[in-house]
Design a protein around this motif. Structure first.
Motif, PDB file in Angstrom:
ATOM      1  N   PHE A 195     -56.114  22.014  81.063  1.00 37.42           N
ATOM      2  CA  PHE A 195     -55.139  22.418  82.077  1.00 37.42           C
ATOM      3  C   PHE A 195     -55.309  21.739  83.430  1.00 37.42           C
ATOM      4  CE2 PHE A 195     -55.392  26.315  79.343  1.00 37.42           C
ATOM      5  CZ  PHE A 195     -54.111  26.237  78.840  1.00 37.42           C
ATOM      6  N   GLY A 197     -55.036  20.020  86.595  1.00 41.50           N
ATOM      7  CA  GLY A 197     -54.040  19.120  87.152  1.00 41.50           C
ATOM      8  C   GLY A 197     -52.744  19.059  86.366  1.00 41.50           C
ATOM      9  N   LEU A 198     -52.595  19.923  85.376  1.00 43.17           N
ATOM     10  CA  LEU A 198     -51.389  19.910  84.540  1.00 43.17           C
ATOM     11  C   LEU A 198     -50.589  21.162  84.871  1.00 43.17           C
ATOM     12  CD1 LEU A 198     -50.314  18.097  82.205  1.00 43.17           C
ATOM     13  CD2 LEU A 198     -51.441  19.653  80.626  1.00 43.17           C
ATOM     14  N   ASP A 199     -49.447  20.993  85.496  1.00 38.14           N
ATOM     15  CA  ASP A 199     -48.646  22.143  85.923  1.00 38.14           C
ATOM     16  C   ASP A 199     -47.612  22.457  84.857  1.00 38.14           C
ATOM     17  OD1 ASP A 199     -46.925  23.951  87.072  1.00 38.14           O
ATOM     18  OD2 ASP A 199     -47.012  23.020  89.058  1.00 38.14           O
ATOM     19  N   LEU A 200     -47.993  23.257  83.881  1.00 42.06           N
ATOM     20  CA  LEU A 200     -47.118  23.506  82.730  1.00 42.06           C
ATOM     21  C   LEU A 200     -45.829  24.234  83.098  1.00 42.06           C
ATOM     22  CD1 LEU A 200     -49.688  24.238  79.880  1.00 42.06           C
ATOM     23  CD2 LEU A 200     -48.431  22.143  80.338  1.00 42.06           C
TER      24      LEU A 200
ATOM     25  N   ASP B  24     -54.022  29.384  81.845  1.00 40.47           N
ATOM     26  CA  ASP B  24     -54.529  28.121  82.370  1.00 40.47           C
ATOM     27  C   ASP B  24     -55.608  28.306  83.439  1.00 40.47           C
ATOM     28  OD1 ASP B  24     -52.329  29.065  83.791  1.00 40.47           O
ATOM     29  OD2 ASP B  24     -51.398  27.119  84.110  1.00 40.47           O
ATOM     30  N   TYR B  26     -56.122  30.439  86.197  1.00 40.47           N
ATOM     31  CA  TYR B  26     -55.944  30.747  87.609  1.00 40.47           C
ATOM     32  C   TYR B  26     -55.983  32.253  87.860  1.00 40.47           C
ATOM     33  CZ  TYR B  26     -54.531  25.896  87.733  1.00 40.47           C
ATOM     34  OH  TYR B  26     -54.520  24.533  87.604  1.00 40.47           O
ATOM     35  N   LEU B 187     -48.607  31.411  82.236  1.00 43.21           N
ATOM     36  CA  LEU B 187     -49.042  30.119  82.773  1.00 43.21           C
ATOM     37  C   LEU B 187     -48.676  30.072  84.245  1.00 43.21           C
ATOM     38  CD1 LEU B 187     -47.705  27.846  79.899  1.00 43.21           C
ATOM     39  CD2 LEU B 187     -50.118  28.188  80.457  1.00 43.21           C
ATOM     40  N   LEU B 188     -49.616  29.723  85.107  1.00 40.72           N
ATOM     41  CA  LEU B 188     -49.305  29.632  86.539  1.00 40.72           C
ATOM     42  C   LEU B 188     -49.176  28.182  87.012  1.00 40.72           C
ATOM     43  CD1 LEU B 188     -51.391  32.555  88.045  1.00 40.72           C
ATOM     44  CD2 LEU B 188     -48.964  32.492  87.487  1.00 40.72           C
ATOM     45  N   GLY B 189     -49.848  27.259  86.335  1.00 41.86           N
ATOM     46  CA  GLY B 189     -49.650  25.844  86.647  1.00 41.86           C
ATOM     47  C   GLY B 189     -50.420  25.343  87.849  1.00 41.86           C
ATOM     48  N   GLY B 190     -50.925  26.252  88.642  1.00 36.02           N
ATOM     49  CA  GLY B 190     -51.681  25.865  89.829  1.00 36.02           C
ATOM     50  C   GLY B 190     -52.159  27.131  90.503  1.00 36.02           C
TER      51      GLY B 190
END
Lengths: 209, 209
Positions: A195, A197-200, B24, B26, B187-190
């Motif tokens: 995950f 650096g991967l913004d799903l 992911d 976070y 999924l938060l992505g960041g």
């Protein structure tokens, strides 16, 4: 799956099945090498799948566990017409092929039984194995590999096997339809993070459970 | 828990309970601000706990779900003598306190009912709330805060509430005995990653399940 070329509709679903991650998000441990192809501690990621009846049957063994893990492993082989795997999943050799001696981790009868596209920067002739598996070595990048896999799958689905780097590239390119992850109760502390650096969500993915 | 000072044995167990992470990794979403204290999408992390009977009772409501989620939420309050929380978990204000108007997110009767140590760089007098909760603002760092919490807990356990930055500091310092994570299907992505750059096995942690 959207069209790869404007005039061609890609008919296969593209999926990742039972991809094992550590609790801290690594798909392989640190310090991968010949002796530890999955990195330090990495084999612990796959204990759940190795224990299943479906996996044991693949290794030519009786027994193994049934239940939800086995259901997922079995489902991951259902209606698959072709695989795509990264070169590191095919073998430990890096750089140009010294010869054609390396024929994969799985012996002469690999558990795929369908065409397997191997992503690599180094061309090599197709490798026909027993039991229906043929390895094709594709050097033209992930989109081309997927087009080849789609052709080979002939209406059935394409499974992307791994590893982490291959998955990340296909996710980034939005070319994966479904991703099933299996979080193993193990901490690896480092290695290949799926995950990072991967913004799903920004790529359009959501958790469907 | 090992001794904080050579001659003093720390009697409390130090735990983190039901700390919610996205798939992911976070513990809070990106772009935290006043309107979104948990970052974009971050509230979805906590839906499982909000739905439980124990949480609903804390909000003064009847009903709520029993079962495994509720068991874990309830267990997280069992035998806790003091909490430690980061300043961002106490409120949205950054930098020096403009005044003493902010009294936490939880109204006049917070759900802690024991002393709560708030980690901050800015001193502030203790804040006595209804129902047994007192907020103490500690500026001397995490070890000092833990010593204060241990005193306050008086033989019962210390719970570290969060957020991610507070947890990471205590994990890095090897001061946490048990960490219970709850991976939410989102999924938060960041946002704030719990594991990035944190090598838990090397720090001596292992997954006990």
């Amino acid at each position: 799956m959207r069209a790869l070329l404007p005039e061609v509709e890609f008919m296969s679903s593209v999926g990742v099945h039972g991809f094992a991650l550590s609790l801290d998000g690594y798909g392989a441990g640190p310090n991968q090498n010949l002796a530890n192809p999955l990195g330090a501690g990495g084999t612990a990621l796959h204990e759940w799948t190795i224990a299943t009846r479906t996996s044991q049957r693949m290794f030519g063994q009786d027994g193994g566990a049934s239940g939800v893990d086995d259901d997922f492993v079995a489902r991951g082989f259902d209606n698959i017409g072709a695989w795509i795997i990264g070169r590191n999943m095919f073998g430990p050799i890096r750089g140009p092929w010294p010869d054609e001696a390396w024929r994969g981790w799985w012996g002469e009868s690999p558990p795929y039984h369908v065409p397997v596209i191997v992503l690599t920067h180094y061309a090599r002739p197709a490798l026909v194995m027993h039991g229906g598996t043929t390895f094709y070595f594709v050097t033209e990048g992930i989109e081309h590999a997927l087009a080849r896999a789609g052709e080979a799958a002939n209406g059935r689905d394409v499974r992307i096997g791994g590893g982490v780097s291959t998955l990340r590239q296909y996710l980034q390119a939005r070319l994966i339809d479904t991703l099933h992850l299996a979080v193993s109760p193990v901490l690896l502390g480092g290695g290949e993070s799926l995950f990072a650096g991967l913004d799903l969500p920004t790529l359009g993915y959501a958790c469907r459970e």
